[in-house]
Scaffold this active site. Structure first.
Site, PDB file in Angstrom:
ATOM      1  N   ASP A  66      15.487 113.359  12.209  1.00 16.84           N
ATOM      2  CA  ASP A  66      15.953 114.505  12.984  1.00 16.84           C
ATOM      3  C   ASP A  66      17.303 115.001  12.500  1.00 16.84           C
ATOM      4  O   ASP A  66      17.580 116.202  12.534  1.00 16.84           O
ATOM      5  CB  ASP A  66      16.035 114.135  14.467  1.00 16.84           C
ATOM      6  CG  ASP A  66      14.683 114.216  15.146  1.00 16.84           C
ATOM      7  OD1 ASP A  66      13.664 114.227  14.428  1.00 16.84           O
ATOM      8  OD2 ASP A  66      14.639 114.275  16.387  1.00 16.84           O
ATOM      9  N   CYS A  83      20.808 105.566  13.472  1.00 14.03           N
ATOM     10  CA  CYS A  83      22.219 105.944  13.666  1.00 14.03           C
ATOM     11  C   CYS A  83      22.878 105.136  14.780  1.00 14.03           C
ATOM     12  O   CYS A  83      22.267 104.857  15.808  1.00 14.03           O
ATOM     13  CB  CYS A  83      22.319 107.432  13.943  1.00 14.03           C
ATOM     14  SG  CYS A  83      21.727 108.444  12.556  1.00 14.03           S
ATOM     15  N   SER A 127      19.454 116.442  20.918  1.00 15.73           N
ATOM     16  CA  SER A 127      19.548 115.161  20.220  1.00 15.73           C
ATOM     17  C   SER A 127      20.246 114.155  21.122  1.00 15.73           C
ATOM     18  O   SER A 127      21.053 114.512  21.982  1.00 15.73           O
ATOM     19  CB  SER A 127      20.359 115.344  18.930  1.00 15.73           C
ATOM     20  OG  SER A 127      20.750 114.109  18.408  1.00 15.73           O
ATOM     21  N   GLU A 143      15.654 120.529  18.810  1.00 22.35           N
ATOM     22  CA  GLU A 143      16.918 120.037  19.339  1.00 22.35           C
ATOM     23  C   GLU A 143      18.018 121.056  19.070  1.00 22.35           C
ATOM     24  O   GLU A 143      18.052 121.688  18.015  1.00 22.35           O
ATOM     25  CB  GLU A 143      17.295 118.702  18.693  1.00 22.35           C
ATOM     26  CG  GLU A 143      16.365 117.571  19.059  1.00 22.35           C
ATOM     27  CD  GLU A 143      16.748 116.255  18.410  1.00 22.35           C
ATOM     28  OE1 GLU A 143      16.237 115.226  18.862  1.00 22.35           O
ATOM     29  OE2 GLU A 143      17.552 116.258  17.460  1.00 22.35           O
ATOM     30  N   CYS A 183      12.827 105.302  14.079  1.00 24.58           N
ATOM     31  CA  CYS A 183      13.529 106.544  14.415  1.00 24.58           C
ATOM     32  C   CYS A 183      12.808 107.355  15.480  1.00 24.58           C
ATOM     33  O   CYS A 183      11.774 106.942  15.997  1.00 24.58           O
ATOM     34  CB  CYS A 183      13.806 107.353  13.152  1.00 24.58           C
ATOM     35  SG  CYS A 183      15.089 106.584  12.124  1.00 24.58           S
ATOM     36  N   ASP A 184      13.332 108.545  15.732  1.00 28.38           N
ATOM     37  CA  ASP A 184      13.116 109.275  16.973  1.00 28.38           C
ATOM     38  C   ASP A 184      11.663 109.420  17.433  1.00 28.38           C
ATOM     39  O   ASP A 184      11.316 109.015  18.527  1.00 28.38           O
ATOM     40  CB  ASP A 184      13.718 110.676  16.846  1.00 28.38           C
ATOM     41  CG  ASP A 184      15.223 110.629  16.673  1.00 28.38           C
ATOM     42  OD1 ASP A 184      15.687 109.746  15.953  1.00 28.38           O
ATOM     43  OD2 ASP A 184      15.924 111.465  17.232  1.00 28.38           O
ATOM     44  N   LYS A 185      10.812 110.041  16.639  1.00 30.93           N
ATOM     45  CA  LYS A 185       9.433 110.290  17.073  1.00 30.93           C
ATOM     46  C   LYS A 185       8.484 109.204  16.587  1.00 30.93           C
ATOM     47  O   LYS A 185       7.338 109.133  17.035  1.00 30.93           O
ATOM     48  CB  LYS A 185       8.947 111.658  16.564  1.00 30.93           C
ATOM     49  CG  LYS A 185       9.897 112.795  16.871  1.00 30.93           C
ATOM     50  CD  LYS A 185      10.306 112.835  18.325  1.00 30.93           C
ATOM     51  CE  LYS A 185      11.468 113.784  18.560  1.00 30.93           C
ATOM     52  NZ  LYS A 185      12.722 113.395  17.944  1.00 30.93           N
TER      53      LYS A 185
END
Length: 554
Positions: free
Chosen positions: A78, A191, A468, A442, A119-121
């Protein structure tokens, strides 16, 4: 074994021949076959090292008598997709990941699965697949990145994102920006703050689908490799005892996840993902349930971007087990819930130790008596909106200001650059929802500019898009229904007063019903962006953010 349908009996001679072409022996073919779903790639910082994690998992599987088969999952970063057309594809990738795992595990009948996301998704997509398939499964993520250091101070991606706005406001030099750029992200891992990736890796652990430490052990620690080996060993025990995800993840497990979500102030994206994941288990999570939990659960942790601590600080303070211990002492957690470690939450918290109570506070010394996320309602969002309350400046918890309208994130970014945004504004970014985007982008660049320019204590930003986990400030997202499907957000005009009251969970457009009715007769709400390919299919199938932006039943 499930894999017997592919390898046992005289009519499976061709299948065994193909397996032997892989270099497998008869003994390896006869063992349980374990799929290892790995999101390793060379473009995502959280994924660059996942090959090493996968190898450790496979070593553990072999040690315990199984035969591992690794196959890939895609992953979008992202951070790299922000503020351009790449972000249209981020949330839609979640459904693709879930579907692709189902396709692989349906075509090749593995006896069990190990998931390696970071990570995110990718994390929620894999969780959706695990609950959908419901065969023995376990997770081992790649772990969080270490924070960087600049002039002796811990820094992370938040600092870099907000640097551009600080330069525009004359608060930072370009040389100082370059120093941040070079040092804020020192190596592999998700992150370093409590952004969406680390939020979801924590949720995996709380749901009981990983061994303790999954959410917080840093990516570069040898402890992470040992965790991966133990994960490979543990999947064989789960297979032996026929323990599947839905045997572990029930309504109480989701309740625990929401409680921890609120007490840590996780990314607002979790409010999209947890309902989507629960949907795969036949369990419904509503915004009303989330709101009820938020109102009664104290926030005892503040991790960057809300506070000065990072994920490594949580790990060193005792990890998620220590947070669960604090919550269990107040009766906020169901300690009877099971885990893939074949222990209950009660077993886990029994030996937990809170090493640093400045990082993990007691419930009696909480940052806030209510949770770090809040659900808002009002005429602008009758189906709900979400804000990371713990990251909002005190001055902006209540605010009434004139609307400054932008029809896309790009328009909003230009507005910051041209000086259109002035103190007191309520910035409206619309047609960025699941349908309107499509893909519910985002608005990180906008919120980062807001904070970097020092406007976070005088301006708010509201959108039918999302934010985000890096975002902070009075950033209200997931406004439902969205503009593209006729939500009131589509009919807001420049200068309209908008009233925000986060303590009372309210978001209102201060325009009379007669005027609103008139505007609805004059204004069309067709999404301005024309799309093709996957995004066109996504737009046709996706539901409201209030339902987790899942695909509608066909």
């Amino acid at each position: 074994m499930r894999s017997d349908v592919m390898k046992k009996g005289p009519n499976r001679l061709p299948h065994r021949s193909l397996l032997k072409s892989l270099g497998l022996t008869d003994d390896e073919i006869n063992r349980p076959m374990i799929g290892v779903v790995c999101a390793k790639s060379d473009i995502v910082p959280g994924h660059i090292h996942l090959g090493q994690i996968a190898q450790a998992v496979k070593d553990g599987i072999r040690l315990a008598g199984g035969t591992p088969f690794e196959f890939p999952a895609i992953g979008i970063c992202d951070g790299l997709a922000e503020n351009h057309e790449g972000m249209f594809y981020s949330l839609p990738s979640r459904e693709h990941i879930a579907d692709s795992v189902e396709l692989m595990a349906g075509a090749h009948p593995f006896d069990a699965l190990v998931f390696i996301p970071n990570c995110d998704k990718i994390v929620p997509g894999m969780l959706m697949a695990a609950l959908r398939l419901n065969i023995p499964s376990i997770f081992c993520s790649g772990g969080p990145m270490l924070p960087g250091r600049v002039k002796g101070r811990k820094v992370g991606l938040t600092d870099v994102n907000e640097a551009y706005g600080a330069v525009k406001a004359g608060k930072m030099t370009l040389d100082e920006c370059r120093e941040l750029e070079n040092n804020a992200c020192p190596g592999c891992g998700s992150c370093a703050g409590l952004f969406t990736a680390n939020s979801m890796n924590c949720m995996v652990e709380i749901l009981g689908l990983s061994l303790p430490g999954n959410g917080t052990i840093p990516a570069v620690y040898a402890e992470r490799i040992r965790l991966a080996k133990h994960t490979g060993i543990q999947i064989m025990k789960l297979l032996e005892n026929d323990i599947c995800p839905r045997d572990i993840v029930d309504e109480s497990a989701f309740g625990n996840a929401l409680v921890v979500n609120m007490t840590m102030g996780c990314s607002t994206n979790t409010i999209l993902h947890l309902p989507a994941i629960s949907n795969e288990a036949g369990i419904k999570i509503t915004l009303d349930q989330i709101d009820e939990i938020s109102r009664r659960i104290p926030q005892i942790v503040k991790i960057n971007p809300m506070g000065e601590h990072f994920m490594i600080d949580i790990h060193e303070a005792g990890g998620l087990s220590a947070i669960l211990k604090q919550l269990s002492e107040k009766g906020y957690i169901n300690t009877g819930c099971k885990t893939v470690g074949m222990h209950s939450i009660a077993d886990i918290v029994k030996n937990a130790v809170i090493v640093d109570d400045t990082v993990i506070r007691s419930c009696d010394n909480a940052y806030s008596e209510t949770g770090g996320l809040a659900v808002l309602r009002g005429n602008l969002c009758p189906d709900g909106a979400v804000v990371k309350k713990g990251a909002v400046a005190f001055e902006m918890l209540t605010h009434t200001g004139p609307a400054k309208i932008f029809e896309s994130e790009e328009e909003c970014t230009k507005g910051f650059e041209s000086g259109e945004i002035t103190p007191g504004d309520v910035i409206v970014v619309r047609y960025e929802g699941p349908v309107g985007g499509p893909g519910m982008r985002e608005m990180l660049s906008a919120t980062a500019a807001l904070v970097g320019m020092g406007l976070d204590k005088s301006c708010a930003l509201i959108t039918d898009g999302r934010f985000s986990g890096v975002s902070r400030g009075a950033a209200i997202g997931h406004i439902s229904p969205e503009a593209a499907v006729g939500g009131l957000l589509a009919y807001v005009k420049a200068g309209d007063l908008i009233k925000i009251d986060i303590p009372n969970n309210s978001l209102e457009l201060l325009v009379g019903e007669g005027e609103i009715k008139k505007r609805k007769n004059e204004i069309t709400t067709n999404p301005p962006k024309k799309v093709s390919g996957y995004l066109k299919r996504y737009r046709a199938l996706v539901s409201s953010a209030s339902k987790g932006a899942v695909f509608e039943d066909i």
